[in-house]
Design a protein around this motif. Structure first.
Motif, mmCIF file in Angstrom:
data_model
loop_
_atom_site.group_PDB
_atom_site.id
_atom_site.type_symbol
_atom_site.label_atom_id
_atom_site.label_comp_id
_atom_site.label_asym_id
_atom_site.label_seq_id
_atom_site.Cartn_x
_atom_site.Cartn_y
_atom_site.Cartn_z
ATOM 1 N N HIS A 1 8.062 -57.415 50.104
ATOM 2 C CA HIS A 1 9.008 -58.538 50.068
ATOM 3 C C HIS A 1 8.761 -59.311 48.767
ATOM 4 O O HIS A 1 7.818 -58.989 48.029
ATOM 5 N N PRO A 2 9.560 -60.334 48.455
ATOM 6 C CA PRO A 2 9.397 -61.008 47.161
ATOM 7 C C PRO A 2 8.021 -61.629 46.906
ATOM 8 O O PRO A 2 7.650 -61.817 45.747
ATOM 9 N N TYR A 3 7.259 -61.962 47.948
ATOM 10 C CA TYR A 3 5.906 -62.485 47.732
ATOM 11 C C TYR A 3 4.868 -61.361 47.644
ATOM 12 O O TYR A 3 3.706 -61.611 47.358
ATOM 13 N N PHE A 4 5.297 -60.128 47.947
ATOM 14 C CA PHE A 4 4.378 -58.982 47.891
ATOM 15 C C PHE A 4 5.210 -57.781 47.458
ATOM 16 O O PHE A 4 5.648 -56.978 48.271
ATOM 17 N N THR A 5 5.447 -57.685 46.153
ATOM 18 C CA THR A 5 6.458 -56.745 45.647
ATOM 19 C C THR A 5 5.927 -55.335 45.436
ATOM 20 O O THR A 5 6.700 -54.428 45.153
ATOM 21 N N SER B 1 7.031 -62.721 57.640
ATOM 22 C CA SER B 1 6.598 -62.313 58.972
ATOM 23 C C SER B 1 6.626 -63.500 59.914
ATOM 24 O O SER B 1 6.833 -64.640 59.515
ATOM 25 N N SER B 2 6.384 -63.189 61.179
ATOM 26 C CA SER B 2 6.181 -64.247 62.164
ATOM 27 C C SER B 2 4.933 -65.031 61.769
ATOM 28 O O SER B 2 4.162 -64.593 60.918
ATOM 29 N N ARG B 3 4.710 -66.155 62.381
ATOM 30 C CA ARG B 3 3.538 -66.968 62.044
ATOM 31 C C ARG B 3 2.486 -66.833 63.154
ATOM 32 O O ARG B 3 1.810 -67.784 63.506
ATOM 33 N N ASP B 4 2.351 -65.629 63.686
ATOM 34 C CA ASP B 4 1.395 -65.387 64.767
ATOM 35 C C ASP B 4 0.003 -65.204 64.159
ATOM 36 O O ASP B 4 -0.321 -64.161 63.597
ATOM 37 N N ALA B 5 -0.833 -66.234 64.282
ATOM 38 C CA ALA B 5 -2.128 -66.233 63.596
ATOM 39 C C ALA B 5 -3.075 -65.158 64.119
ATOM 40 O O ALA B 5 -4.085 -64.865 63.482
ATOM 41 N N SER B 6 -2.745 -64.540 65.261
ATOM 42 C CA SER B 6 -3.648 -63.512 65.787
ATOM 43 C C SER B 6 -3.625 -62.261 64.914
ATOM 44 O O SER B 6 -4.577 -61.498 64.906
ATOM 45 N N TRP B 7 -2.542 -62.025 64.174
ATOM 46 C CA TRP B 7 -2.506 -60.840 63.299
ATOM 47 C C TRP B 7 -1.828 -61.085 61.963
ATOM 48 O O TRP B 7 -1.754 -60.197 61.130
ATOM 49 N N VAL B 8 -1.369 -62.310 61.719
ATOM 50 C CA VAL B 8 -0.655 -62.600 60.472
ATOM 51 C C VAL B 8 -1.449 -63.616 59.652
ATOM 52 O O VAL B 8 -2.024 -64.565 60.201
ATOM 53 N N ASN B 9 -1.473 -63.409 58.340
ATOM 54 C CA ASN B 9 -2.107 -64.338 57.413
ATOM 55 C C ASN B 9 -1.177 -65.544 57.224
ATOM 56 O O ASN B 9 -0.218 -65.484 56.469
ATOM 57 N N LYS C 1 3.061 -62.900 44.791
ATOM 58 C CA LYS C 1 1.785 -63.604 44.915
ATOM 59 C C LYS C 1 0.649 -62.642 45.274
ATOM 60 O O LYS C 1 -0.500 -63.048 45.402
ATOM 61 N N ASN C 2 0.988 -61.376 45.473
ATOM 62 C CA ASN C 2 -0.008 -60.395 45.923
ATOM 63 C C ASN C 2 -0.758 -60.858 47.169
ATOM 64 O O ASN C 2 -1.957 -60.646 47.305
ATOM 65 N N ILE C 3 -0.044 -61.514 48.052
ATOM 66 C CA ILE C 3 -0.647 -61.942 49.324
ATOM 67 C C ILE C 3 0.034 -61.184 50.456
ATOM 68 O O ILE C 3 1.262 -61.186 50.555
ATOM 69 N N ARG C 4 -0.761 -60.558 51.288
ATOM 70 C CA ARG C 4 -0.207 -59.874 52.455
ATOM 71 C C ARG C 4 -0.033 -60.847 53.622
ATOM 72 O O ARG C 4 -0.900 -61.679 53.874
ATOM 73 N N PHE C 5 1.074 -60.706 54.343
ATOM 74 C CA PHE C 5 1.169 -61.347 55.652
ATOM 75 C C PHE C 5 0.366 -60.543 56.667
ATOM 76 O O PHE C 5 -0.318 -61.085 57.507
ATOM 77 N N VAL C 6 0.502 -59.215 56.591
ATOM 78 C CA VAL C 6 -0.109 -58.327 57.592
ATOM 79 C C VAL C 6 -1.359 -57.691 56.989
ATOM 80 O O VAL C 6 -1.274 -56.707 56.253
#
Length: 339
Positions: free
Chosen positions: A210-214, A237-245, A317-322
């Motif tokens: 996605h645009p933050y993780f191209t 992604s969803s904002r589910d802190a159990s598996w999402v950054n 940003k090279n940041i993963r959600f997952v």
């Protein structure tokens, strides 16, 4: 220039449409650029949700559906597809279904039975694409998430080449048309590409995009090897802190995406999807909201300029959600490598 990229560029010269937006795979098959992700938390998603949403999506124009045995709803997705075939809306060959080999089925003798479980749930004769969901293997057995007495995941030695050979046999048997992978890094892709006696190359790699993780480096590597990138979480992604950054800021609130959207009378979500589609990345936004399913499909009636594409690329940003950190101690955890 690689033939696939050349064909892609000529495709965009013609401009993909809602009716025709599939791109070539290296094995001669084709994949639609926009699909519907069908994951829903089985504990909280009401029964019948996937059934109704997939039927609606087919009516809207979707032809590509991304599912998995571990989503526990393939029977609903299959029923929806069969009902729409039965009422004359589509033919089987119009539909592109991607299934996934789960971590507990990496042992070669378990690969075909796992694929057959998916076919049985769908009640279809073949899959269009079957992918290795993750390069990490768990202990085989009936428990999809095996843990020991201390609550630690029980891993299993992974021989990705042996797993791949079992997949090749499934393709040879006509159970699946194309084979791919998911969440593989460059090293793991090279392991397969350099496998002695390789008969069927992976045609796709499904990864977060996605645009933050191209994914510029992985995208370039895959282009060189005629591997299509399929982007999951294309809207963040969803904002589910159990598996999402959740440190990663919400993508759809990004000022640039919002402002470009205003110019075209589109949402930030539609701009984010169009960005990936326009660079040849397949997107599979998941939604069980009828309004969003319709909304996400309307990305073929505008196009971004070269300047806008570059500006969105610069958001990376090279940041993963997952991150899947709960499995980061697995020897084949894919995200320790740069790409």
């Amino acid at each position: 220039m690689h033939s696939q990229v050349r064909e892609l560029l000529s495709l965009f010269a013609m401009n993909p449409s809602a009716e025709s937006h599939s791109i070539p795979l290296s094995d001669g098959n084709r994949i639609p650029l926009l699909g519907l992700g069908t994951y829903g938390d089985p504990r909280t998603t009401p029964k019948g949700t996937a059934l109704e949403c997939v039927k609606l999506a087919i009516d809207v124009g979707y032809r590509h559906f991304d599912g998995a045995l571990v989503y526990f709803n393939e029977h609903e997705v299959g029923q929806a597809i069969r009902e729409k075939i039965a009422d004359g809306s589509v033919r089987r060959q119009d539909i592109f279904y991607c299934g996934k080999l789960w971590n507990t089925f990496h042992s070669p003798e378990l690969v075909r039975p796992a694929l057959e479980r998916t076919l049985e749930a769908l009640k279809l004769d073949y899959l269009d694409l079957y992918i290795v969901e993750l390069p990490i293997a768990f202990k085989p057995g009936n428990d999809f998430y095996p843990k020991d007495g201390d609550g630690n995941y029980i891993y299993h030695h992974t021989d990705l080449c042996a797993t791949w050979e079992a997949l090749e046999a499934c393709k040879d048997a006509g159970l699946v048309k194309s084979l791919g992978v998911s969440n593989f890094n460059r090293r793991q892709l090279e392991l397969l590409l350099n496998k002695p006696g390789l008969r069927h190359k992976p045609v796709s790699n499904q990864v977060e995009c996605h645009p933050y993780f191209t994914q510029p480096k992985l995208l370039e590597f895959c282009r060189q090897h005629n591997i299509v990138i399929v982007g999951y979480c294309p809207l963040g992604s969803s904002r589910d802190a159990s598996w999402v950054n959740v440190k990663c800021p919400p993508l759809l609130e990004d000022e640039l995406l919002v402002s470009i959207g205003k110019k075209y009378n589109k949402s930030s979500a539609q701009v984010a999807l169009r960005f990936n589609v326009q660079r040849g990345v397949v997107v599979i936004p998941k939604s069980f909201s009828p309004e969003r399913i319709k909304h996400n499909f309307h990305i073929f009636d505008f196009s971004l300029t070269e300047e806008e594409m570059k500006a969105i690329e610069a958001l990376n940003k090279n940041i993963r959600f997952v991150e899947l950190l709960m499995w980061s101690d697995h020897p084949e955890y894919p995200f320790h490598d740069e790409y």
